[in-house]
Design a protein around this motif. Structure first.
Motif, PDB file in Angstrom:
ATOM      1  N   ALA A 197       0.837  -1.198   0.000  1.00 53.17           N
ATOM      2  CA  ALA A 197       0.000   0.000   0.000  1.00 53.17           C
ATOM      3  C   ALA A 197       0.877   1.254   0.000  1.00 53.17           C
ATOM      4  N   VAL A 198       1.954   1.237   0.754  1.00 56.18           N
ATOM      5  CA  VAL A 198       2.864   2.383   0.790  1.00 56.18           C
ATOM      6  C   VAL A 198       3.525   2.556  -0.569  1.00 56.18           C
ATOM      7  N   ILE A 199       3.966   1.489  -1.169  1.00 53.67           N
ATOM      8  CA  ILE A 199       4.617   1.559  -2.477  1.00 53.67           C
ATOM      9  C   ILE A 199       3.652   2.091  -3.532  1.00 53.67           C
ATOM     10  N   VAL A 200       2.411   1.627  -3.509  1.00 54.17           N
ATOM     11  CA  VAL A 200       1.414   2.099  -4.468  1.00 54.17           C
ATOM     12  C   VAL A 200       1.160   3.590  -4.267  1.00 54.17           C
ATOM     13  N   ARG A 201       1.006   4.028  -2.985  1.00 56.93           N
ATOM     14  CA  ARG A 201       0.786   5.447  -2.707  1.00 56.93           C
ATOM     15  C   ARG A 201       1.968   6.275  -3.175  1.00 56.93           C
ATOM     16  N   LEU A 202       3.167   5.803  -2.929  1.00 60.03           N
ATOM     17  CA  LEU A 202       4.356   6.535  -3.359  1.00 60.03           C
ATOM     18  C   LEU A 202       4.377   6.705  -4.874  1.00 60.03           C
ATOM     19  N   ASN A 203       3.955   5.699  -5.570  1.00 60.38           N
ATOM     20  CA  ASN A 203       3.995   5.767  -7.021  1.00 60.38           C
ATOM     21  C   ASN A 203       2.832   6.560  -7.612  1.00 60.38           C
ATOM     22  N   VAL A 204       1.727   6.686  -6.894  1.00 60.69           N
ATOM     23  CA  VAL A 204       0.564   7.395  -7.409  1.00 60.69           C
ATOM     24  C   VAL A 204       0.587   8.866  -7.023  1.00 60.69           C
ATOM     25  N   ASP A 205       0.839   9.139  -5.751  1.00 65.54           N
ATOM     26  CA  ASP A 205       0.724  10.500  -5.230  1.00 65.54           C
ATOM     27  C   ASP A 205       2.019  11.316  -5.329  1.00 65.54           C
ATOM     28  N   MET A 206       3.092  10.721  -5.720  1.00 71.65           N
ATOM     29  CA  MET A 206       4.378  11.410  -5.707  1.00 71.65           C
ATOM     30  C   MET A 206       5.007  11.405  -7.090  1.00 71.65           C
ATOM     31  N   LYS A 207       5.992  12.277  -7.238  1.00 78.38           N
ATOM     32  CA  LYS A 207       6.686  12.396  -8.521  1.00 78.38           C
ATOM     33  C   LYS A 207       8.110  11.900  -8.392  1.00 78.38           C
ATOM     34  N   SER A 208       8.636  11.424  -9.503  1.00 73.98           N
ATOM     35  CA  SER A 208      10.022  10.981  -9.543  1.00 73.98           C
ATOM     36  C   SER A 208      10.949  12.192  -9.657  1.00 73.98           C
ATOM     37  N   ILE A 209      12.219  11.967  -9.454  1.00 76.93           N
ATOM     38  CA  ILE A 209      13.186  13.044  -9.575  1.00 76.93           C
ATOM     39  C   ILE A 209      13.184  13.616 -10.998  1.00 76.93           C
ATOM     40  N   GLY A 210      13.008  12.762 -11.982  1.00 81.04           N
ATOM     41  CA  GLY A 210      12.959  13.225 -13.369  1.00 81.04           C
ATOM     42  C   GLY A 210      11.755  14.101 -13.648  1.00 81.04           C
ATOM     43  N   GLU A 211      10.608  13.730 -13.080  1.00 81.87           N
ATOM     44  CA  GLU A 211       9.395  14.530 -13.260  1.00 81.87           C
ATOM     45  C   GLU A 211       9.534  15.905 -12.603  1.00 81.87           C
ATOM     46  N   VAL A 212      10.107  15.926 -11.395  1.00 84.26           N
ATOM     47  CA  VAL A 212      10.285  17.200 -10.689  1.00 84.26           C
ATOM     48  C   VAL A 212      11.287  18.068 -11.433  1.00 84.26           C
ATOM     49  N   ALA A 213      12.390  17.458 -11.852  1.00 78.87           N
ATOM     50  CA  ALA A 213      13.405  18.208 -12.591  1.00 78.87           C
ATOM     51  C   ALA A 213      12.806  18.804 -13.859  1.00 78.87           C
ATOM     52  N   ALA A 214      12.037  18.023 -14.592  1.00 79.90           N
ATOM     53  CA  ALA A 214      11.417  18.514 -15.829  1.00 79.90           C
ATOM     54  C   ALA A 214      10.418  19.631 -15.535  1.00 79.90           C
ATOM     55  N   GLN A 215       9.637  19.493 -14.469  1.00 81.75           N
ATOM     56  CA  GLN A 215       8.642  20.509 -14.126  1.00 81.75           C
ATOM     57  C   GLN A 215       9.304  21.865 -13.888  1.00 81.75           C
ATOM     58  N   PHE A 216      10.493  21.868 -13.277  1.00 87.79           N
ATOM     59  CA  PHE A 216      11.164  23.125 -12.946  1.00 87.79           C
ATOM     60  C   PHE A 216      12.285  23.487 -13.919  1.00 87.79           C
TER      61      PHE A 216
END
Length: 170
Positions: A8-27
């Motif tokens: 459940a924690v792993i699923v939440r981490l993957n659904v509600d959070m962003k990867s380092i690549g996603e954050v880097a791209a966003q900014f």
């Protein structure tokens, strides 16, 4: 074996959070910058195994770091400001940088005013323009950086002012 709670924690981490690549791209940042900020204690992303996962709170923190850097803060002062647990401690760091930023803004405004005045100058060679030379003379004659910045800002405003533009036409 992974338990249901771990899953459940792993699923939440993957659904509600962003990867380092996603954050880097966003900014618009390289990923190594986020890793460096983490090493400096500015960010503490969650982990899913060996992968960093960023929450909305982390995104706000990245935005605060970027704005602070644009304002001239170094990473140590950003860390102090963000970690401050009292208003007075945070305000002391921010007030110090506010004065520096105001001085940078005044210098940038003077430069912009000079450019805008130069765009309206009818001389082929701006260095022969008496108004532009006056602006530069103030800069050359000044021995005080603070006084120089104030006089340059005043001269730049005059240079860009429509009253001087009328003088060009005479």
């Amino acid at each position: 074996m992974v338990s249901n709670v771990d899953m459940a924690v792993i699923v939440r981490l993957n659904v509600d959070m962003k990867s380092i690549g996603e954050v880097a791209a966003q900014f618009g940042l390289p990923t190594h910058v986020l890793r460096h900020w983490e090493a400096e204690g500015l960010l503490t992303p969650a982990r899913a195994g060996d992968r960093r996962r960023y929450t909305d709170a982390d995104l706000y923190r990245v935005a605060a770091i970027l704005i602070s850097k644009e304002a001239g803060f170094g990473l140590a002062d950003i860390q102090t400001m963000l970690a401050a647990r009292s208003g007075p401690a945070r305000r002391e760091v921010m007030a110090r940088h506010r004065e520096k930023l105001l001085a940078r803004i005044a210098r940038a405004q003077a430069a912009l005013d000079m450019l805008e005045g130069g765009l309206e100058c009818p001389h082929d060679d701006i260095m022969t323009c008496p108004h532009f030379q006056g602006f530069l003379a103030d800069r050359l004659q000044s021995s005080s950086v603070t006084g120089s910045d104030r006089r340059n800002a005043d001269r730049a405003v005059e240079f860009a002012d429509g009253n001087l533009n009328r003088q060009y036409q005479n």
